[in-house]
Design an enzyme around this catalytic site. Sequence first.
Site, short mmCIF file in Angstrom:
data_model
loop_
_atom_site.label_atom_id
_atom_site.label_comp_id
_atom_site.label_asym_id
_atom_site.label_seq_id
_atom_site.Cartn_x
_atom_site.Cartn_y
_atom_site.Cartn_z
N ASP A 66 41.87 30.67 46.49
CA ASP A 66 42.39 29.80 45.43
C ASP A 66 43.90 29.66 45.52
OD1 ASP A 66 42.92 32.42 44.67
OD2 ASP A 66 41.57 32.41 42.97
N ASP A 135 37.82 38.96 32.64
CA ASP A 135 36.68 38.28 32.00
C ASP A 135 35.50 38.12 32.96
OD1 ASP A 135 37.87 36.56 33.76
OD2 ASP A 135 37.98 34.85 32.40
N HIS A 137 35.72 36.80 36.07
CA HIS A 137 35.81 35.65 37.00
C HIS A 137 35.97 36.13 38.44
CE1 HIS A 137 40.47 35.29 36.43
NE2 HIS A 137 40.26 35.77 37.64
N GLU A 142 36.10 30.47 36.27
CA GLU A 142 36.17 31.07 34.95
C GLU A 142 34.78 31.15 34.33
OE1 GLU A 142 38.79 32.43 34.44
OE2 GLU A 142 40.59 31.19 34.47
C1 GLP Z 1 43.53 36.12 39.96
C2 GLP Z 1 42.88 35.56 41.21
C3 GLP Z 1 41.52 36.16 41.39
C4 GLP Z 1 41.63 37.67 41.35
C5 GLP Z 1 42.18 38.12 40.04
C6 GLP Z 1 42.28 39.62 39.92
O1 GLP Z 1 42.98 35.59 38.81
N1 GLP Z 1 42.74 34.15 41.17
O2 GLP Z 1 40.98 35.74 42.63
O3 GLP Z 1 40.38 38.22 41.55
O4 GLP Z 1 43.45 37.54 39.92
O5 GLP Z 1 43.53 40.06 40.31
P1 GLP Z 1 44.01 41.55 40.41
O6 GLP Z 1 43.55 42.03 41.72
O7 GLP Z 1 45.50 41.44 40.33
O8 GLP Z 1 43.44 42.28 39.28
#
Ligand code: GLP
Length: 260
Positions: A66, A135, A137, A142
Amino acid sequence: MAIIIQPTHQITIIAAGIIRDALIQKPNLVLGLATGSSSIGLYKHLVRMHNTEGLDFSKVKTFNLDEYVEIPCDHPQSYHTFMAKHFFNHVNIPKENQHIPQNTIFNHESFCTVYEEEIKRTGGIDIQVLGIGTDGHIAFNEAGSSLASRTRIVTLSESTLDANAIYFGGDPNAVPEMAITMGIGTIMEAKQCLLLANGEAKAKAIAKAVEGPISASVPASILQMHPNTTYLIDDTAASKLKEIEYYKRSYTNTQKLKSL
Ligand code: GLP
């Protein structure tokens, strides 16, 4: 579905080991990559393996999950910048083999179609690295995303804007409201998924994803249907799992079988 519960530093070592073994077997591995704090340790270990063991990425192709839209590629918080800083600047993946969703909303529909086609043309993603949102995702799919969704432009939920505000001076209003993300259907086509989660903030999402019903309200729960998913969870993120002792015992036995 394999569940590995280990101390925080250990989960990224295990994940890097899985990728190293796959890369040795298949030098032209296709990797699906994630951003976020959970994957930083993984990249650190892969960079170390490249530097000290000569792990060769020259034939690897990568597809990131993403990217925010409406901020430039060189914005300090863009996922282009994140990937360059933590991984691409330190290993030998040719630039033309690195794919990250574009940052602009201009022509996004055709971009998304081409992104999907490019993944298919490589023969598909061999290993998809994933994080999980508080949440539930995955990527930027989402809660409420179709479980069959494909790469597309999405609006970020308030909980994601709040969670990611930390990277934008603490202000949720400064976080881009939209992003381009691989879809859940796209992710499910990867041959193997590795989901990394650490910290107490992820405990509820992990419990729902692993032990709850499969639901669009918890996008990661669809991984229960994936034929080859490994959850790598640290002790605090695992703390709300009902069957935690069973998962630990199963992992010990799997290791025992491997050493025979
Ligand atoms: C963002 C990314 C997700 C990732 C999430 C968790 O929202 N778009 O792909 O899984 O962060 O991030 P972290 O590893 O910092 O908890």
